[in-house]
Design a protein around this motif. Structure first.
Motif, PDB file in Angstrom:
ATOM      1  N   PHE A 215       2.711   0.689  -5.621  1.00 56.57           N
ATOM      2  CA  PHE A 215       2.901  -0.671  -5.095  1.00 56.57           C
ATOM      3  C   PHE A 215       4.302  -0.863  -4.527  1.00 56.57           C
ATOM      4  O   PHE A 215       4.503  -1.619  -3.568  1.00 56.57           O
ATOM      5  N   SER A 216       5.294  -0.186  -5.132  1.00 59.18           N
ATOM      6  CA  SER A 216       6.667  -0.330  -4.655  1.00 59.18           C
ATOM      7  C   SER A 216       6.862   0.331  -3.286  1.00 59.18           C
ATOM      8  O   SER A 216       7.773  -0.033  -2.539  1.00 59.18           O
ATOM      9  N   ARG A 217       6.010   1.305  -2.961  1.00 62.15           N
ATOM     10  CA  ARG A 217       6.091   1.972  -1.645  1.00 62.15           C
ATOM     11  C   ARG A 217       4.851   1.636  -0.802  1.00 62.15           C
ATOM     12  O   ARG A 217       4.395   2.450  -0.003  1.00 62.15           O
ATOM     13  N   PHE A 218       4.349   0.410  -0.951  1.00 60.53           N
ATOM     14  CA  PHE A 218       3.098   0.011  -0.318  1.00 60.53           C
ATOM     15  C   PHE A 218       3.159   0.131   1.215  1.00 60.53           C
ATOM     16  O   PHE A 218       2.243   0.666   1.847  1.00 60.53           O
ATOM     17  N   ASN A 219       4.244  -0.381   1.812  1.00 59.29           N
ATOM     18  CA  ASN A 219       4.375  -0.333   3.292  1.00 59.29           C
ATOM     19  C   ASN A 219       4.408   1.107   3.807  1.00 59.29           C
ATOM     20  O   ASN A 219       3.757   1.446   4.803  1.00 59.29           O
ATOM     21  N   LYS A 220       5.165   1.953   3.112  1.00 63.21           N
ATOM     22  CA  LYS A 220       5.258   3.347   3.523  1.00 63.21           C
ATOM     23  C   LYS A 220       3.891   4.033   3.369  1.00 63.21           C
ATOM     24  O   LYS A 220       3.498   4.864   4.199  1.00 63.21           O
ATOM     25  N   LEU A 221       3.177   3.669   2.325  1.00 67.65           N
ATOM     26  CA  LEU A 221       1.848   4.223   2.074  1.00 67.65           C
ATOM     27  C   LEU A 221       0.896   3.892   3.212  1.00 67.65           C
ATOM     28  O   LEU A 221       0.115   4.733   3.672  1.00 67.65           O
ATOM     29  N   LYS A 222       0.992   2.646   3.703  1.00 63.74           N
ATOM     30  CA  LYS A 222       0.132   2.212   4.816  1.00 63.74           C
ATOM     31  C   LYS A 222       0.494   2.930   6.114  1.00 63.74           C
ATOM     32  O   LYS A 222      -0.386   3.325   6.894  1.00 63.74           O
ATOM     33  N   GLU A 223       1.789   3.094   6.348  1.00 59.48           N
ATOM     34  CA  GLU A 223       2.246   3.753   7.579  1.00 59.48           C
ATOM     35  C   GLU A 223       1.760   5.191   7.652  1.00 59.48           C
ATOM     36  O   GLU A 223       1.424   5.706   8.714  1.00 59.48           O
ATOM     37  N   ARG A 224       1.712   5.848   6.471  1.00 60.71           N
ATOM     38  CA  ARG A 224       1.320   7.262   6.437  1.00 60.71           C
ATOM     39  C   ARG A 224      -0.179   7.458   6.202  1.00 60.71           C
ATOM     40  O   ARG A 224      -0.644   8.594   6.082  1.00 60.71           O
ATOM     41  N   HIS A 225      -0.912   6.347   6.081  1.00 57.88           N
ATOM     42  CA  HIS A 225      -2.373   6.399   5.848  1.00 57.88           C
ATOM     43  C   HIS A 225      -2.714   7.261   4.615  1.00 57.88           C
ATOM     44  O   HIS A 225      -3.570   8.152   4.677  1.00 57.88           O
ATOM     45  N   GLU A 226      -2.038   6.968   3.518  1.00 57.25           N
ATOM     46  CA  GLU A 226      -2.225   7.746   2.294  1.00 57.25           C
ATOM     47  C   GLU A 226      -3.102   7.025   1.267  1.00 57.25           C
ATOM     48  O   GLU A 226      -3.054   7.316   0.069  1.00 57.25           O
ATOM     49  N   GLU A 227      -3.918   6.070   1.753  1.00 58.19           N
ATOM     50  CA  GLU A 227      -4.740   5.287   0.831  1.00 58.19           C
ATOM     51  C   GLU A 227      -5.677   6.165  -0.015  1.00 58.19           C
ATOM     52  O   GLU A 227      -5.767   6.005  -1.234  1.00 58.19           O
ATOM     53  N   GLU A 228      -6.378   7.104   0.667  1.00 62.43           N
ATOM     54  CA  GLU A 228      -7.352   7.936  -0.053  1.00 62.43           C
ATOM     55  C   GLU A 228      -6.669   8.844  -1.074  1.00 62.43           C
ATOM     56  O   GLU A 228      -7.168   9.030  -2.194  1.00 62.43           O
ATOM     57  N   ILE A 229      -5.526   9.410  -0.689  1.00 69.45           N
ATOM     58  CA  ILE A 229      -4.779  10.279  -1.606  1.00 69.45           C
ATOM     59  C   ILE A 229      -4.311   9.479  -2.822  1.00 69.45           C
ATOM     60  O   ILE A 229      -4.397   9.942  -3.967  1.00 69.45           O
ATOM     61  N   THR A 230      -3.854   8.251  -2.553  1.00 71.27           N
ATOM     62  CA  THR A 230      -3.367   7.390  -3.636  1.00 71.27           C
ATOM     63  C   THR A 230      -4.492   7.011  -4.593  1.00 71.27           C
ATOM     64  O   THR A 230      -4.335   7.054  -5.815  1.00 71.27           O
ATOM     65  N   VAL A 231      -5.633   6.626  -4.035  1.00 72.65           N
ATOM     66  CA  VAL A 231      -6.796   6.265  -4.863  1.00 72.65           C
ATOM     67  C   VAL A 231      -7.266   7.472  -5.666  1.00 72.65           C
ATOM     68  O   VAL A 231      -7.626   7.345  -6.851  1.00 72.65           O
ATOM     69  N   SER A 232      -7.250   8.636  -5.054  1.00 68.64           N
ATOM     70  CA  SER A 232      -7.660   9.861  -5.736  1.00 68.64           C
ATOM     71  C   SER A 232      -6.730  10.148  -6.926  1.00 68.64           C
ATOM     72  O   SER A 232      -7.191  10.512  -8.021  1.00 68.64           O
ATOM     73  N   GLY A 233      -5.427   9.969  -6.691  1.00 68.31           N
ATOM     74  CA  GLY A 233      -4.452  10.176  -7.770  1.00 68.31           C
ATOM     75  C   GLY A 233      -4.657   9.179  -8.899  1.00 68.31           C
ATOM     76  O   GLY A 233      -4.545   9.523 -10.082  1.00 68.31           O
TER      77      GLY A 233
END
Length: 339
Positions: A215-233
């Motif tokens: 959540f603290s790196r939410f904007n960066k996560l969106k920019e890099r399209h890492e949603e699926e990797i994050t959910v998987s983790g």
């Protein structure tokens, strides 16, 4: 003396008078708890003119009621004492628990705020949040349901056994040895359970820290399209928490199963002892001992749960104690120890 008990000693020394008042009110409340049902037996003896003097426990305790009027005065006086003492005992006990947690919360937060900036570098604050919620709850119960309830329940059972010794000491000795054996078994199960508690809490802290970090790196996560990797983790850590919790729940279910089985097992042994000591115990004495054991059920149940509360609180206190030392300092101490 173990380090985790230092906090309890400091708290008790600070609130000696209140702590003593809780134990005294608990002791008197225990006596009243036994006198209430015993006094009912006295009513039947007075009204129906039945029973022998040997069966009158009130007489053994130096209390003699000559009339029905005296019985009702005595009974409602006990009832009023029970109400007042139960309220005082519960209120003061919970207050001591809240004060214990309050002092630790403030001292831990003060210690963390005074850490150096480098100690917080690349560290997620999320894993520390449980120290202010779950761990504090366990620490609070460590004092109230562990130490304080343990002392009060022990006094309650001691009074019960003293009354039963007056009725029949050989049978009482058998029951006492059985209770000590049961407590030893529960203590061993509680120690075995500690590893599962630590594993469960570690997985929960890891999951919370992961969520806080993402959540603290939410904007960066969106920019890099890492949603699926994050959910998987997250799913991986969530599954790990589930597995560890289920292993812990298995040990907790064992503890829950042991308590009622043990309590009614004691009553079964009492009935068997009546056959073993046939001729040395009358039907009236045996029935009175069964009734006293049923009265003691709540005290036995609380005492059997004490090792679990102390074990969980000890683990939480050990984790909280580490927060008084900065992470960098701890790492240096580990390095020095290794070298």
């Amino acid at each position: 003396m173990h380090e985790h008990r230092r906090h309890v000693r400091q708290h008790i020394s600070k609130y000696k008078l209140v702590f003593g008042s809780v134990l005294l009110s608990g002791l008197i409340n225990n006596v009243v708890s036994f006198l209430l049902p015993v006094s009912i037996g006295e009513f039947f003896a007075l009204f129906f003119h039945s029973g022998s003097s040997k069966a009158h426990l009130l007489h053994w305790m130096g209390i003699e009621l000559q009339s029905i009027q005296q019985f009702f005065i005595f009974f409602f006086l006990l009832l009023a004492m029970k109400a007042v003492l139960s309220f005082i005992e519960n209120y003061l006990t919970t207050r001591q628990g809240e004060l214990f947690a309050l002092g630790l919360r403030e001292s831990v937060f003060g210690a963390q705020i005074n850490w150096s900036a480098s100690s917080w570098l690349n560290r997620s604050y999320g894993k520390y949040l449980l120290r202010y919620s779950n761990d504090m709850k366990s620490i609070q119960q460590y004092l109230t349901k562990g130490y304080m309830e343990g002392i009060k329940s022990s006094l309650f059972l001691l009074i019960g056994f003293l009354i039963m010794v007056k009725i029949n000491w050989p049978v009482t000795l058998v029951l006492f040895l059985l209770l000590v054996t049961g407590l030893g078994l529960i203590y061993l199960v509680a120690r075995w359970q500690s590893g599962f508690i630590i594993a469960s809490r570690t997985a929960r802290s890891s999951l919370l820290a992961y969520v806080a970090r993402q959540f603290s790196r939410f904007n960066k996560l969106k920019e890099r399209h890492e949603e699926e990797i994050t959910v998987s983790g997250f799913r991986e850590k969530s599954a790990d928490l589930y597995e560890r919790n289920m292993k812990y729940n298995l040990t907790e279910s064992l503890m829950v199963m042991l308590v009622p089985v043990f309590i009614f097992g004691i009553i079964g042994v009492l009935l068997w002892s009546m056959i073993l000591f046939e001729g040395n115990i009358t039907a009236a004495e045996g029935l009175m001992m069964v009734l006293i054991l049923i009265m003691m059920e709540s005290g036995i149940k609380k005492l059997l749960k004490v090792p679990s509360y102390i074990n969980k609180g000890k683990i939480s206190l050990q984790k909280v104690d580490k927060l008084y030392v900065e992470p960098e300092m701890r790492e240096r101490q580990v390095e020095v120890g290794v070298s």
